[in-house]
Design an enzyme around this catalytic site. Structure first.
Site, PDB file in Angstrom:
ATOM      1  N   HIS A  68     -20.192   7.683   0.427  1.00 46.23           N
ATOM      2  CA  HIS A  68     -18.832   7.641  -0.126  1.00 46.23           C
ATOM      3  C   HIS A  68     -18.799   6.728  -1.352  1.00 46.23           C
ATOM      4  CE1 HIS A  68     -14.563   6.757  -0.568  1.00 46.23           C
ATOM      5  NE2 HIS A  68     -14.792   5.487  -0.290  1.00 46.23           N
ATOM      6  N   ASP A  77     -17.844  17.424 -33.322  1.00 48.62           N
ATOM      7  CA  ASP A  77     -18.445  17.496 -31.991  1.00 48.62           C
ATOM      8  C   ASP A  77     -19.052  16.135 -31.701  1.00 48.62           C
ATOM      9  OD1 ASP A  77     -20.046  18.262 -29.659  1.00 48.62           O
ATOM     10  OD2 ASP A  77     -19.572  20.304 -30.280  1.00 48.62           O
ATOM     11  N   TRP A  89     -23.597   1.101  -0.562  1.00 45.75           N
ATOM     12  CA  TRP A  89     -23.879   1.536  -1.941  1.00 45.75           C
ATOM     13  C   TRP A  89     -24.596   0.445  -2.699  1.00 45.75           C
ATOM     14  CZ3 TRP A  89     -21.938   0.403  -7.042  1.00 45.75           C
ATOM     15  CH2 TRP A  89     -21.063  -0.690  -7.111  1.00 45.75           C
ATOM     16  N   SER A 101     -28.652  10.059 -16.933  1.00 38.34           N
ATOM     17  CA  SER A 101     -27.494  10.806 -17.411  1.00 38.34           C
ATOM     18  C   SER A 101     -26.499   9.872 -18.079  1.00 38.34           C
ATOM     19  CB  SER A 101     -26.855  11.535 -16.243  1.00 38.34           C
ATOM     20  OG  SER A 101     -25.552  11.913 -16.564  1.00 38.34           O
ATOM     21  N   SER A 102     -26.209   8.738 -17.411  1.00 34.29           N
ATOM     22  CA  SER A 102     -25.227   7.822 -17.983  1.00 34.29           C
ATOM     23  C   SER A 102     -25.712   7.252 -19.305  1.00 34.29           C
ATOM     24  CB  SER A 102     -24.965   6.660 -17.041  1.00 34.29           C
ATOM     25  OG  SER A 102     -24.509   7.129 -15.834  1.00 34.29           O
ATOM     26  N   HIS A 149     -21.834  -5.805 -11.622  1.00 30.12           N
ATOM     27  CA  HIS A 149     -20.552  -6.274 -12.113  1.00 30.12           C
ATOM     28  C   HIS A 149     -20.137  -5.604 -13.414  1.00 30.12           C
ATOM     29  CE1 HIS A 149     -16.876  -8.282 -12.166  1.00 30.12           C
ATOM     30  NE2 HIS A 149     -17.071  -8.370 -13.455  1.00 30.12           N
ATOM     31  N   GLU A 189     -20.895  -2.823 -14.222  1.00 29.59           N
ATOM     32  CA  GLU A 189     -20.565  -1.480 -13.764  1.00 29.59           C
ATOM     33  C   GLU A 189     -19.083  -1.359 -13.384  1.00 29.59           C
ATOM     34  OE1 GLU A 189     -22.010   1.449 -13.403  1.00 29.59           O
ATOM     35  OE2 GLU A 189     -20.481   2.355 -12.131  1.00 29.59           O
ATOM     36  N   TYR A 200     -16.660  -2.929 -14.582  1.00 30.89           N
ATOM     37  CA  TYR A 200     -15.851  -2.873 -15.797  1.00 30.89           C
ATOM     38  C   TYR A 200     -16.070  -1.586 -16.551  1.00 30.89           C
ATOM     39  CZ  TYR A 200     -14.421  -7.487 -14.685  1.00 30.89           C
ATOM     40  OH  TYR A 200     -13.883  -8.536 -14.021  1.00 30.89           O
ATOM     41  N   SER A 233      -3.453   2.208 -22.680  1.00 35.11           N
ATOM     42  CA  SER A 233      -3.012   1.757 -24.002  1.00 35.11           C
ATOM     43  C   SER A 233      -2.646   2.918 -24.909  1.00 35.11           C
ATOM     44  CB  SER A 233      -4.114   0.937 -24.685  1.00 35.11           C
ATOM     45  OG  SER A 233      -4.543  -0.098 -23.852  1.00 35.11           O
ATOM     46  N   HIS A 257     -20.703 -13.690  -8.409  1.00 34.73           N
ATOM     47  CA  HIS A 257     -19.535 -13.881  -7.554  1.00 34.73           C
ATOM     48  C   HIS A 257     -19.543 -12.928  -6.352  1.00 34.73           C
ATOM     49  CE1 HIS A 257     -17.145 -11.016 -10.408  1.00 34.73           C
ATOM     50  NE2 HIS A 257     -17.700 -10.314  -9.448  1.00 34.73           N
ATOM     51  N   HIS A 258     -20.468 -11.960  -6.372  1.00 44.77           N
ATOM     52  CA  HIS A 258     -20.624 -11.118  -5.192  1.00 44.77           C
ATOM     53  C   HIS A 258     -21.560 -11.769  -4.179  1.00 44.77           C
ATOM     54  CE1 HIS A 258     -18.663  -7.618  -7.058  1.00 44.77           C
ATOM     55  NE2 HIS A 258     -19.158  -8.105  -8.176  1.00 44.77           N
ATOM     56  N   THR A 283      -7.924 -10.154 -19.382  1.00 47.24           N
ATOM     57  CA  THR A 283      -7.270  -9.057 -18.659  1.00 47.24           C
ATOM     58  C   THR A 283      -5.766  -9.265 -18.664  1.00 47.24           C
ATOM     59  OG1 THR A 283      -9.180  -9.159 -17.211  1.00 47.24           O
ATOM     60  CG2 THR A 283      -7.447  -7.625 -16.624  1.00 47.24           C
ATOM     61  N   LYS A 328      -4.174  -8.145 -21.762  1.00 50.05           N
ATOM     62  CA  LYS A 328      -3.927  -6.697 -21.788  1.00 50.05           C
ATOM     63  C   LYS A 328      -2.630  -6.361 -21.065  1.00 50.05           C
ATOM     64  CE  LYS A 328      -8.054  -4.633 -22.798  1.00 50.05           C
ATOM     65  NZ  LYS A 328      -7.752  -3.494 -23.488  1.00 50.05           N
ATOM     66  N   ARG A 378     -16.124  -5.590   6.838  1.00 46.52           N
ATOM     67  CA  ARG A 378     -16.260  -4.224   6.341  1.00 46.52           C
ATOM     68  C   ARG A 378     -17.523  -3.599   6.895  1.00 46.52           C
ATOM     69  NH1 ARG A 378     -18.157  -5.202   0.072  1.00 46.52           N
ATOM     70  NH2 ARG A 378     -18.413  -2.955   0.095  1.00 46.52           N
TER      71      ARG A 378
END
Ligand code: HEA
Ligand code: HEA
Ligand code: CUA
Ligand SMILES: [Cu+2]
Lengths: 291, 375, 529
Positions: C80, C109, C145, C173-174, C257, C259, C261, C272, C306-307, C332, C335, C454
């Site tokens: 998931h 293009d 994950w 791909s990314s 991390h 990722e 963002y 925006s 921080h994880h 943030t 924004k 979790r």
């Protein structure tokens, strides 16, 4: 502000990407099964992997043929050339980050995990309770688990290899200036020498590996020292192989007279790649071998 | 105030049925000075966020109500103001500094594990905890005590469902207890919310944490790092006792552990009956082995080998005993020699060799286990 | 602000019309086709990943084990997470970039159209491999994950090799997609479109693409080390060989991390774009928005640990990462404040894209607040690996990233199809989603704080009421998305012609081409004043 602006060439539909996607699928699925079957035996993963690689080679030949034809028939614009160049630069940047992960692992092991296992910082008890016999030294010739190995010195083969790669960076530069000044002899000669140097490098590295495995007991599974040593030099070696191949293809194209002094993206890209591989080696030489 | 708000919210969502008092809504205040500091920190940040939220969303809703086209509002033209940008960069920054100061203080206190009165080594493994008291002669495993029948919904779940163990950790109140936390296999995390202690158990490394419990009581937590299949079934239970009670308890336990060792020796001369071995064996199997090899002995294909009809289990007795004692290095199969007594070991091996139609008729005696152990 | 000076669609129509049928999609080099492919792929993946979430929620509806066994539960959680992150959110953003970036900057293009096709078509294969591994003996990946070693190395099942290679492909791909976006933006802007005139969606994607190129290779390195640790005897993550399991987490989160963002910056760009349109007022503080995005991206490289506050880092490290993480709230916040200031004294209307954007602003901010709470190290010791974290990241991901994608789809759907969507259905979709998503994720804060870990298939009985409620919310939210699916199909098939400029207050080059956007746009670049 009414500056006229070139029309941009948008290629037609192309079958190659989807062929490439199938190839990637076969490679990934094949490699996944193959690796698994290394331990459990049996299976067809290896064949799938080979099939995938063949498809990719087929795709590359077809794709590049298209690109070369387009380039030769003058469909490209300077803008397109810029796109390719920028694309290549970003690709190299991504490669830098890939090596960064492994250098990161190396530095982490040297600055943190190995000293911690030896009781540094807040890990006094780690050493005292779990690994009382372990002493943190780098190169890690004796692992906490008790495995032993020998460290690879920097003199000898690695030093020669460094000199070889450095020289090859110079020779490809001369080849490039030859191309830019339309001096074909200089171009062909120096490009040939560069490819030769690449091959010698690979040969010596193979020698070094054989030496490490047979005489020094330094293997891929010899603890974090062997791990970082082989993965860093191994991935680098892979890139040299790739770089040499690319240079070889470029060489063939040079012989066919494909490049012009002002239009030679493929050559430029190959040479950038080569310089990049060279710089990676310098870092390797300093951080893996010397210090 | 927080509770009231939350309870109102919960009612709004329609959980009025449960008595609101029992609803699990907030972090426990805990029973240590540190946990109280952490709780206060948590509530402070929470309230700050609420205030900022109220201001921001308030302004937004005001705009949405007042400045809508349907009310004929004409758009203003302003779209830049360095002054405003600087203000709303600086103010949050200052707020953050305000939060960072108490957080830093608490953190420094939490990480100071020096001058402990008692040290306990905590080792996680799939899926149990092992406690070893330094300076005392006592160590034991602590396993989930909730029976499978409750987990499988065959019996009613009791109050401490999934939060009960066979042998809890016991520590004295009012003393600084230092924990040395590590693991034998994958990463686990030892967590007791009431102490505000959560530290990962990393294989091959020791992490330190400490607590000083103010009130006697039973405190429950769970493993807090995904550690495989039964990660959810690996609770932590700690009993805090007054120091003198702790001392008596400790003396009893040490005596018991000594006696047990002596009993082991007696076992060597003993011959046990099949029936006895099978009943005991089943019990041990269900408690210790069934998590992986499954109660029916069929394992989980591709992950845990089945033992029913297994070649090793039906043929090679010595290899079988050896595997259970020493485990298989680098797999989930642990070395149970350190975990289970001789008698239980003999029983469980006998059980495996005769259950689920394995019917080898082999009887394994404690002595035989002992002999393999000595090799 | 900008205007197409010359727009001739009939000039060279003869070259490369799409061939019909399936070949059109397999061989295409057209950024709109590829964008469409990406978007449909992402939506299908969202449904599949959502079904897995529903398996999770069904099991957690009541305490006790009912539907799946714990090992399969872990596989569901893992896949998931992977599918939603790599299969739904990222491809959806790439699809939007493909469709909109060239149109927004006046390019014909993407810069590298063939590679564009390749970077899309390897994705379905990667996910095919991942999904297939679920049916292998022993099951698919079951280590979360985040695939922490050594659970993913020594103790994982045989599908790990397939997992590793499929992640490699997703990464390639990314990277290719990102290179394409960057080069397009740097190189194909219409004359006069200076960097500081670019629409914010383009800006945020530029920065996102940079993040992608910087961190996806690191993920590739991480999975490679997992592979060698599991199959080739290396010990990167094994103390006995001098490695450290925590090193895995450092490498992973150095990718992980940035990722997250990657999954929110394009969303900022979308909001925006939409908020000014429906406020009929220029975006407040354009340049500060650009700088804020850049600061978020730069800071994202120095907060990864921080994880990992509970992994036992030295005190100095914990403090450093706490401070840096807290700092991210500042840009943030800028924004959020700018969005509110844009609405302030505008002339607002509340079409569906705007509704989703407003919901985004509120709910993302709530998710951001819980993020800030998580950043406070001593408190994180209590929150870590509980449902509080799950609540945090679903607020920023589902009501953040997913809501912004939905908003973007509503916003540009008329441009893509030339038809207006069914307003009534859209309203229904919005309100059902908004209510159910909060029933779904808000109570997770409570159970998390009260101590529910979790990644568990079964839980203590005091959590039962809330979990039942959460599961109800999950099914409601899931079925609300079927309304969306129906609406999309309806919109594509029915005919409710819209003008070129669909929204009154809209601004930007994409509104100056007809609706539906012709197959080729801006073959001659427009001139920007
Ligand atoms: C889109 C994705 C996304 C985004 C944008 C964020 C944003 C943030 N995240 Fe989140 N995070 C995740 C996705 C995301 N996160 C995921 C997926 C995980 C779990 C991974 C896993 O373990 O599986 C996670 C986990 C996670 C953790 C680890 C928790 C743990 O496991 O213990 C932490 C800890 O610091 C954290 C912090 C933050 C912070 C500080 C922000 C900040 O960027 C938020 C900033 C925003 C605001 C603060 C709100 C708006 C600001 C204002 C209105 C200004 C004024 C405010 C103040 C001054 C307070 N996140
Ligand atoms: C963008 C990312 C994203 C999104 C959109 C979601 C969406 C959802 N998530 Fe997910 N989630 C993650 C990212 C995401 N999640 C991550 C990264 C994790 C961590 C994984 C880990 O721990 O390793 C996680 C973990 C996670 C957990 C914790 C699992 C655990 O710890 O064990 C839960 C539990 O409730 C959950 C629930 C949900 C739900 C109910 C949704 C809903 O929003 C889903 C709604 C959609 C649907 C329900 C689909 C609708 C379709 C139908 C109804 C039928 C369609 C029919 C056909 C296709 C035929 N998620
Ligand atoms: Cu042990 Cu989770
Ligand atoms: Cu993060």
């Amino acid at each position: 502000m009414t500056q006229e602006y070139q029309k941009y060439y948008v290629p037609e539909q192309s079958p190659w990407p989807i062929v490439g996607a199938v190839g990637m699928f076969l490679i990934a699925f094949g490699a996944g099964s193959f690796v698994k079957e290394l331990s459990s035996g049996g299976g067809y993963g290896g064949y799938l992997l080979l099939a995938g690689m063949s498809v990719i080679i087929f795709m590359l030949v077809g794709w590049f043929n298209n690109v070369i034809n387009e380039s030769m028939s003058g469909l490209y614009s300077p803008q397109m050339d810029r796109s390719f160049r920028q694309g290549m630069s970003w690709f190299i940047f991504s490669e830098v980050m890939f090596f960064g992960a492994f250098f990161g692992a190396l530095f982490y092991a040297r600055m943190f995990s190995v000293p911690w296992l030896g009781g540094a910082d807040n890990n006094v008890m780690t050493n005292a309770v779990l690994w009382p016999d372990f002493q943190a030294i780098w190169p890690l010739v004796k692992t906490p688990g008790g495995g032993e190995t020998t460290a690879m010195g920097w003199q000898g083969l690695p030093l020669y290899n460094t000199l070889i790669l450095l020289t090859s960076s110079v020779t490809i530069h001369f080849a490039h200036t030859g191309l830019e000044q339309n001096k074909r002899k200089q171009l062909i000669g120096f490009l040939g020498v560069t490819i030769l140097l690449g091959c010698i490098f690979l040969f010596l590295q193979a020698e070094e590996y054989i030496h490490a495995y047979t005489e020094m007991d330094l293997r891929l599974d010899s603890g974090i020292y062997g791990n970082t040593f082989f993965l860093l030099t191994g991935f680098h070696g892979l890139h040299v192989t790739l770089g040499t191949l690319i240079l070889f293809i470029v060489f063939l194209r040079v012989l066919k007279g494909h490049f012009q002094p002002d239009n030679h993206f493929a050559f430029q890209a190959a040479s950038w790649y080569w310089h990049f591989v060279d710089v990676v080696w310098l870092c390797l030489f300093v951080f893996v071998y010397i210090f | 105030m927080y509770r009231t708000a939350c309870i109102l919210f919960a009612w709004g969502l329609g959980i009025g049925s449960a008595s609101a008092k029992d609803l699990p809504l907030n972090m426990p205040r805990g029973v240590t000075d540190i946990s109280e500091q952490v709780y206060d920190l948590h509530m402070t940040i929470f309230y700050i966020c609420c205030i900022i939220g109220a201001l921001v969303f308030g302004a937004m809703f005001a705009a949405m109500i007042l400045h809508r086209k349907s009310r004929g509002h004409k758009p203003a033209q302003f779209h830049e103001s360095t002054k405003v940008e600087i203000i709303w960069t600086t103010i949050p920054f200052l707020i953050l500094i305000g939060m960072a100061i108490p957080a830093t203080k608490t953190l420094i206190a939490m990480e100071d594990t020096t001058e402990a009165d008692l040290t306990v080594q905590i080792t996680g493994s799939q899926w149990k905890w092992h406690y070893k008291y330094f300076d005392y002669n006592l160590e034991y495993f602590s396993l989930l005590a909730t029976p499978m029948s409750q987990i499988n919904n065959r019996f009613k779940k009791e109050e401490n469902y999934l939060l009960e163990v066979d042998r809890p950790l016991v520590i004295p109140t009012g003393k600084k207890v230092r924990f040395l936390i590590t693991s034998d296999d994958v990463i686990h995390s030892w967590w007791v919310p009431e102490f505000a202690v959560k530290k990962d158990a990393n294989p091959g490394f020791i992490n330190e944490a400490w607590t000083k419990v103010n009130e006697p009581g039973i405190y429950r937590g769970q493993c807090a790092e995904l550690c495989g299949k039964d990660h959810g079934f690996m609770p932590v239970v700690v009993i805090a006792k007054a120091p003198d009670e702790f001392d008596t308890w400790m003396a009893e336990q040490e005596a018991e552990q000594r006696q047990a060792k002596e009993k082991e020796k007696e076992l060597l001369g003993m011959n046990m009956e099949m029936d006895e071995l099978m009943t005991l064996g089943e019990k041990v199997y269900l408690a210790r082995c069934a998590a992986c090899h499954q109660p029916n002995g069929q394992g989980i294909p591709g992950v845990f080998p089945g033992l029913q009809g297994n070649h090793m289990v039906t043929q090679d007795q010595e290899a079988h005993i050896d595997v259970v004692i020493n485990g298989v290095n680098g797999t989930a199969m642990q070395a149970f020699g350190k975990q289970i007594g001789l008698k239980e070991m003999a029983a469980v091996i006998t059980y495996e060799r005769n259950a689920w139609g394995n019917n080898t008729g082999d009887i394994v005696q404690p002595k035989e286990v002992y002999e393999v152990m000595q090799k | 602000m900008s205007k197409v000076i010359e727009q001739d669609h009939h000039e060279h129509h003869d070259h490369h019309h799409p061939s019909g049928g399936i070949k059109r999609w397999l061989y295409t080099t057209n950024h709109k086709d590829i964008g469409t492919l990406y978007l449909w792929f992402a939506f299908i993946m969202f449904l599949i990943g959502g079904c897995m979430a529903l398996v999770i929620r069904a099991e957690l509806f009541q305490p006790g084990l009912q539907i799946v066994d714990p090992d399969f539960f872990n596989q569901m959680t893992t896949v998931h997470g992977l599918i939603m992150v790599f299969g739904a959110v990222m491809p959806a953003f790439t699809g939007l970039a493909n469709w909109m970036v060239p149109m927004m900057i006046g390019a014909p293009d993407m810069a590298l159209p063939r590679m564009n096709n390749w970077s899309f078509w390897i994705l379905p294969f990667a996910f095919f491999i991942l999904l297939m591994s679920l049916f292998m003996e022993g099951g698919g990946p079951n280590f979360g994950w985040t695939f922490y070693a050594p659970l993913s190395t020594t103790y994982s099942n045989d599908s790990t090799a397939l997992f590793v290679f499929s992640v490699h492909i997703m990464g390639m791909s990314s990277i290719m997609g990102a290179i394409n976006v960057i080069v397009t933006i740097f190189n194909l802007r219409a004359p006069g479109m200076t960097l500081m005139k670019m629409p914010l969606f383009v800006w945020t994607w530029l920065i996102t693409a940079f993040l992608l190129i910087a961190v996806m290779p690191v993920l590739a390195g991480a999975v490679t080390m997992v592979l060698t640790d599991k199959y080739f005897g290396t010990s990167f993550f094994n103390a006995a060989g001098g490695g450290d399991p925590v090193m895995f987490q450092h490498i992973f989160w150095f990718f992980g991390h940035p990722e997250v963002y990657i999954m929110i910056l394009p969303a900022f760009g979308i909001v925006s774009t939409i908020v000014p349109t429906f406020s009929r007022k220029r975006l407040f503080g354009y340049s500060s928005m650009v700088y804020a995005t850049a600061s978020i991206a730069l800071l994202s490289f120095v907060v990864w640990a921080h994880h990992m506050f509970t992994t036992g880092m030295p005190l100095f490290g914990e403090l450093f990462f706490m401070y840096c993480t807290m700092l991210i709230s500042v840009p943030t916040g800028v924004k959020v404040f700018n969005w509110v200031a844009t609405m302030w004294r505008g002339a607002m209307t509340f079409e569906i894209p705007m509704m989703f954007s407003i919901a985004f602003i509120i709910l993302f901010t709530i998710g951001g607040f819980s993020g800030l709470m998580l950043a406070i190290t001593p408190a994180d010791f209590q929150y870590h690996d509980t449902y509080f974290v799950v609540a945090h990241f679903h607020y920023v991901l589902v009501t953040g990233a997913i809501f912004s994608i939905i908003a973007a789809v509503y916003y540009w759907l008329p441009k893509w199809t030339g038809n207006m969507y069914d307003e009534g259905l859209a309203k229904l979709h919005f309100w059902c989603s908004l209510i159910s998503v909060n029933v779904l994720f808000f109570p997770m804060h409570f159970v998390g704080l009260a101590g529910m870990p979790r990644r568990i298939p079964d839980y203590a009985i005091q959590f039962a009421d809330f979990n039942a409620l959460i599961s109800v919310g999950a099914f409601a939210f899931g079925f609300s998305q079927l309304i969306f699916l129906y609406l999309l199909i309806k919109c594509i098939r029915e005919n409710h012609q819209v003008p070129a400029k669909v929204w009154e207050g809209a601004d930007g080059l994409e509104w100056e081409v007809p609706s539906p956007a012709p197959y080729h746009t801006f073959e001659k670049p427009p001139l920007i004043r």
